[in-house]
Design a protein around this motif. Structure first.
Motif: not given
Length: 255
Positions: A56-80
């Motif tokens: 959940d920490l990694m998911v929340e960090a990914t969500k933040h990166l997708m909504d912090c000023g960059f136009k990201v269309i897909f985020g993916y996280t596995e492990s670290d």
């Protein structure tokens, strides 16, 4: 020397090695946790091989990166690790690689550290990909890496929890085939196919349209509006089906 002259002189040293991603190339950023092995074992004391709190920490960090000023269309996280696919036409920071790397690493490190309550640091590298096929291949690569890592991790930690030391556990799974590793787990009461898909395939995050209730103050009536919301997908497909999933993602971003 006047400040303007000094500023002009010194900025040459700061920007002389600036490189930009050329137009008509796809941009993917991959972030990795620095020294996360000790962070997860010694500081966080997370459950091995997988822990939902760390997930959940990694998911929340990914969500933040997708909504912090960059136009990201897909985020993916596995492990670290985190991978981000940017909009094809993104022109933020003039597509300067050093700006993407530094800002994204800083944002991820700050968000993770705040959530975790301790220091967690990420590095970042930029991949420049020439076409949709290589974008699909990239995410297929990370998806299959997640599967391989999950199988190895479950074998290793099953052996460790059965009292086998780390060196012997590593030797017991070294050079074993996928079938042999599955059999090793099955013979010890673990059906790898039944484990949660997020452990074996990673987690995807992408934008979807969702209808929500709104209010029109001019007419004083409730209205239905469509908004972009971020979906977290814990059940990504695999192999050719996953390739098709990424293909549709790329096609949808063009519309």
């Amino acid at each position: 020397m006047k400040f303007d002259d000094l500023d002009k002189q010194m900025r040459v040293f700061e920007t002389s090695h600036d490189f930009c991603v050329l137009p008509d190339l796809f941009i993917i950023a991959r972030l990795d946790g620095r020294n996360f092995t000790s962070l997860t074992k010694e500081i966080g004391k997370f459950e091995a091989p997988f822990d939902e709190k760390f997930r959940d920490l990694m998911v929340e960090a990914t969500k933040h990166l997708m909504d912090c000023g960059f136009k990201v269309i897909f985020g993916y996280t596995e492990s670290d690790e985190i991978s981000l696919l940017f909009d094809f036409n993104i022109d933020l920071f003039g597509r300067k690689i050093r700006k993407f790397n530094s800002v994204l690493a800083g944002e991820a490190s700050a968000k993770f550290s705040l959530l975790f309550g301790n220091i967690g640091v990420f590095d970042c590298r930029i991949c420049q990909l020439p076409n949709k096929k290589t974008v699909i291949d990239y995410f297929r690569w990370r998806n299959e890496d997640a599967y391989r890592n999950a199988l190895n991790a479950h074998c290793y930690w099953m052996l460790r929890k059965n009292g086998i030391d780390k060196n012997e556990a590593s030797k017991l799974i070294e050079n074993k085939s996928v079938a042999d590793k599955n059999e090793l787990l099955f013979s010890n009461g673990i059906n790898f196919n039944d484990l949660p898909n997020w452990q074996k395939r990673g987690i995807g995050l992408y934008w979807i349209k969702e209808e929500k209730a709104g209010f029109n103050p001019k007419d004083g009536v409730e209205v239905k509006v469509q908004r972009n919301v971020l979906k977290t997908d814990f059940d990504l497909p695999m192999k050719d089906e996953y390739s098709g999933f990424i293909q549709k993602m790329l096609e949808g971003a063009e519309n």
